[in-house]
Design a protein around this motif. Structure first.
Motif, PDB file in Angstrom:
ATOM      1  N   VAL A  51       0.837  -1.200   0.000  1.00 13.05           N
ATOM      2  CA  VAL A  51       0.000   0.000   0.000  1.00 13.05           C
ATOM      3  C   VAL A  51       0.873   1.251   0.000  1.00 13.05           C
ATOM      4  O   VAL A  51       1.727   1.420   0.873  1.00 13.05           O
ATOM      5  CB  VAL A  51      -0.942   0.037   1.225  1.00 13.05           C
ATOM      6  N   ILE A  52       0.634   2.128  -0.978  1.00 17.82           N
ATOM      7  CA  ILE A  52       1.338   3.408  -1.057  1.00 17.82           C
ATOM      8  C   ILE A  52       0.412   4.498  -0.542  1.00 17.82           C
ATOM      9  O   ILE A  52      -0.737   4.621  -0.989  1.00 17.82           O
ATOM     10  CB  ILE A  52       1.740   3.749  -2.505  1.00 17.82           C
ATOM     11  N   THR A  53       0.907   5.304   0.405  1.00 16.87           N
ATOM     12  CA  THR A  53       0.149   6.448   0.906  1.00 16.87           C
ATOM     13  C   THR A  53       0.909   7.731   0.596  1.00 16.87           C
ATOM     14  O   THR A  53       2.105   7.706   0.327  1.00 16.87           O
ATOM     15  CB  THR A  53      -0.081   6.347   2.422  1.00 16.87           C
ATOM     16  N   PHE A  54       0.176   8.854   0.685  1.00 23.58           N
ATOM     17  CA  PHE A  54       0.787  10.139   0.345  1.00 23.58           C
ATOM     18  C   PHE A  54       0.606  11.214   1.410  1.00 23.58           C
ATOM     19  O   PHE A  54       1.117  12.314   1.253  1.00 23.58           O
ATOM     20  CB  PHE A  54       0.250  10.656  -0.990  1.00 23.58           C
ATOM     21  N   ARG A  93      -1.422   6.622   8.608  1.00 22.29           N
ATOM     22  CA  ARG A  93      -1.788   6.220   9.969  1.00 22.29           C
ATOM     23  C   ARG A  93      -2.816   5.091   9.942  1.00 22.29           C
ATOM     24  O   ARG A  93      -2.722   4.131  10.708  1.00 22.29           O
ATOM     25  CB  ARG A  93      -2.342   7.426  10.725  1.00 22.29           C
ATOM     26  N   ILE A  94      -3.800   5.209   9.052  1.00 23.79           N
ATOM     27  CA  ILE A  94      -4.836   4.169   8.960  1.00 23.79           C
ATOM     28  C   ILE A  94      -4.228   2.847   8.496  1.00 23.79           C
ATOM     29  O   ILE A  94      -4.526   1.778   9.055  1.00 23.79           O
ATOM     30  CB  ILE A  94      -5.959   4.604   8.000  1.00 23.79           C
ATOM     31  N   VAL A  95      -3.371   2.899   7.480  1.00 20.02           N
ATOM     32  CA  VAL A  95      -2.735   1.686   6.974  1.00 20.02           C
ATOM     33  C   VAL A  95      -1.861   1.059   8.062  1.00 20.02           C
ATOM     34  O   VAL A  95      -1.922  -0.159   8.303  1.00 20.02           O
ATOM     35  CB  VAL A  95      -1.898   1.978   5.718  1.00 20.02           C
ATOM     36  N   LYS A  96      -1.062   1.859   8.725  1.00 17.22           N
ATOM     37  CA  LYS A  96      -0.173   1.365   9.779  1.00 17.22           C
ATOM     38  C   LYS A  96      -0.966   0.713  10.908  1.00 17.22           C
ATOM     39  O   LYS A  96      -0.640  -0.391  11.363  1.00 17.22           O
ATOM     40  CB  LYS A  96       0.662   2.522  10.329  1.00 17.22           C
ATOM     41  N   GLN A  97      -2.032   1.369  11.343  1.00 18.12           N
ATOM     42  CA  GLN A  97      -2.841   0.836  12.444  1.00 18.12           C
ATOM     43  C   GLN A  97      -3.586  -0.434  12.026  1.00 18.12           C
ATOM     44  O   GLN A  97      -3.694  -1.383  12.818  1.00 18.12           O
ATOM     45  CB  GLN A  97      -3.830   1.895  12.924  1.00 18.12           C
ATOM     46  N   THR A  98      -4.082  -0.468  10.793  1.00 24.82           N
ATOM     47  CA  THR A  98      -4.807  -1.656  10.326  1.00 24.82           C
ATOM     48  C   THR A  98      -3.857  -2.839  10.173  1.00 24.82           C
ATOM     49  O   THR A  98      -4.191  -3.963  10.566  1.00 24.82           O
ATOM     50  CB  THR A  98      -5.509  -1.364   8.983  1.00 24.82           C
ATOM     51  N   PHE A  99      -2.681  -2.596   9.619  1.00 21.23           N
ATOM     52  CA  PHE A  99      -1.676  -3.655   9.528  1.00 21.23           C
ATOM     53  C   PHE A  99      -1.331  -4.184  10.920  1.00 21.23           C
ATOM     54  O   PHE A  99      -1.237  -5.395  11.132  1.00 21.23           O
ATOM     55  CB  PHE A  99      -0.404  -3.121   8.854  1.00 21.23           C
ATOM     56  N   LEU A 129       5.541   3.377   1.260  1.00 23.91           N
ATOM     57  CA  LEU A 129       5.063   2.039   0.899  1.00 23.91           C
ATOM     58  C   LEU A 129       5.151   1.132   2.117  1.00 23.91           C
ATOM     59  O   LEU A 129       6.218   0.966   2.702  1.00 23.91           O
ATOM     60  CB  LEU A 129       5.901   1.471  -0.242  1.00 23.91           C
ATOM     61  N   ARG A 130       4.029   0.550   2.497  1.00 32.63           N
ATOM     62  CA  ARG A 130       3.991  -0.426   3.577  1.00 32.63           C
ATOM     63  C   ARG A 130       3.612  -1.784   2.999  1.00 32.63           C
ATOM     64  O   ARG A 130       2.742  -1.882   2.132  1.00 32.63           O
ATOM     65  CB  ARG A 130       3.011  -0.015   4.678  1.00 32.63           C
ATOM     66  N   VAL A 131       4.267  -2.836   3.504  1.00 29.81           N
ATOM     67  CA  VAL A 131       4.094  -4.169   2.942  1.00 29.81           C
ATOM     68  C   VAL A 131       3.848  -5.177   4.059  1.00 29.81           C
ATOM     69  O   VAL A 131       4.493  -5.131   5.117  1.00 29.81           O
ATOM     70  CB  VAL A 131       5.361  -4.603   2.159  1.00 29.81           C
ATOM     71  N   ALA A 132       2.912  -6.079   3.822  1.00 31.73           N
ATOM     72  CA  ALA A 132       2.616  -7.155   4.778  1.00 31.73           C
ATOM     73  C   ALA A 132       2.325  -8.440   4.018  1.00 31.73           C
ATOM     74  O   ALA A 132       2.021  -8.407   2.820  1.00 31.73           O
ATOM     75  CB  ALA A 132       1.438  -6.786   5.673  1.00 31.73           C
TER      76      ALA A 132
END
Length: 312
Positions: A241-244, A250-256, A306-309
């Motif tokens: 997931v790429i965020t800008f 924050r939402i991506v990090k917390q959901t992951f 970019l966050r990856v899981a």
């Protein structure tokens, strides 16, 4: 009319590496844009398949043209990535091996003045990524209460002068509706103290971001979409997931983190009674950032993360 959909694929090499693509895998690009990421995924497939999703009709046309030479390896679908489960159901696909989401607004949308995303051009207030939506920027600016506007600007734009801007908009629209991006940009500029306008970003940047997020419901769909995608992934499948901006990240990090932690029992309990198992493994705790070379070539990638899981 021919559409020149210009959009540079941010963190392209990093995304391809993160997805760990298998030739026989099934992958989803939930935000296909002009098809840059999609093409690089699909061309690495042999017996596998790529589903390219986007809600913007111009993106669908561009991605379709870009992916056409790859034949049945790529399928293009007009939808929002939040509907990934429904899209997969409609195609008879039960499980996937990876999904990519690029949550940024595209260069095409920013640079096509009539779409109303840019504070640097004079155009009708629109900002809809999916022009089938009824709500536009005009709706938000002219029908939301002053208090609603203040909350949107403060929450989604992290704008310190949200109250002043909302008051200026409310006063102006009593005389006549605010119809264009130039009108709105000037109102915002006039509401911000002169000292605060010197240097840095354009004074309307944060407010335009906030209104765009409200128009498209951008933040509301992220966590549910991630959870829906994970539920349809094979073990070992990758989610990239790429965020800008900080709100998305924050939402991506917390959901992951939530999906990787499993147990949701209170810490006061001596043993787990909820039975929740971790669904994800974080590939890296810190986000991947653009290289210096990419920043030089494409300054708009500066805020990308970019966050990856991986599915357990």
């Amino acid at each position: 009319m021919e559409i020149n959909f210009s959009h540079r694929s941010v963190l392209l090499d990093e995304c391809i590496e993160a997805l760990a693509i298998r030739g026989d895998g099934i992958y989803v690009d939930g935000t296909a844009g002009g098809g840059g990421h999609s093409f690089e995924i699909a061309r690495r497939l042999t017996t596998g398949r790529l589903i390219a999703i986007d809600q913007d009709e111009a993106a669908i046309a561009a991605a379709g043209a870009r992916l056409a030479p790859l034949g049945e390896r790529a399928t293009v679908v007009r939808s929002n990535f939040s509907e990934v489960a429904s899209v997969l159901d409609s195609l008879g696909i039960e499980k996937i091996d990876g999904i990519l989401l690029d949550l940024g607004v595209s260069s095409y949308q920013l640079d096509t003045s009539e779409r109303g995303f840019s504070y640097n051009a004079d155009a009708p207030l629109d900002m809809r990524m999916d022009r089938r939506r009824e709500k536009s920027a005009y709706t938000v600016v002219n029908t939301y209460s002053e208090e609603q506007l203040k909350q949107i600007l403060f929450t989604y734009g992290e704008e310190r002068y949200a109250a002043r801007i909302a008051a200026r908009i409310a006063a102006a629209r009593e005389q006549a509706p605010i119809k264009t991006t130039a009108e709105l940009s000037e109102l915002i500029k006039g509401a911000i103290p002169a000292a605060a306008r010197e240097g840095g970003h354009h004074p309307a940047k944060r407010s335009f971001q906030a209104i765009r997020i409200e128009v498209n419901g951008e933040l509301d769909v992220i966590a549910p979409a991630l959870k829906s995608a994970v539920a349809r992934m094979n073990r070992g499948g990758r989610l990239a997931v790429i965020t800008f901006h900080s709100l998305e990240d924050r939402i991506v990090k917390q959901t992951f983190a939530e999906l990787a932690s499993g147990c949701v029992c209170p810490k006061s309990l001596p043993i787990c009674v909820c039975g929740n198992e971790p669904k994800l493994k974080l590939i890296a705790k810190k986000p991947i950032l653009p290289s210096e070379a990419e920043l030089t070539e494409n300054p708009r990638s500066r805020s990308a993360k970019l966050r990856v899981a991986e599915k357990r």
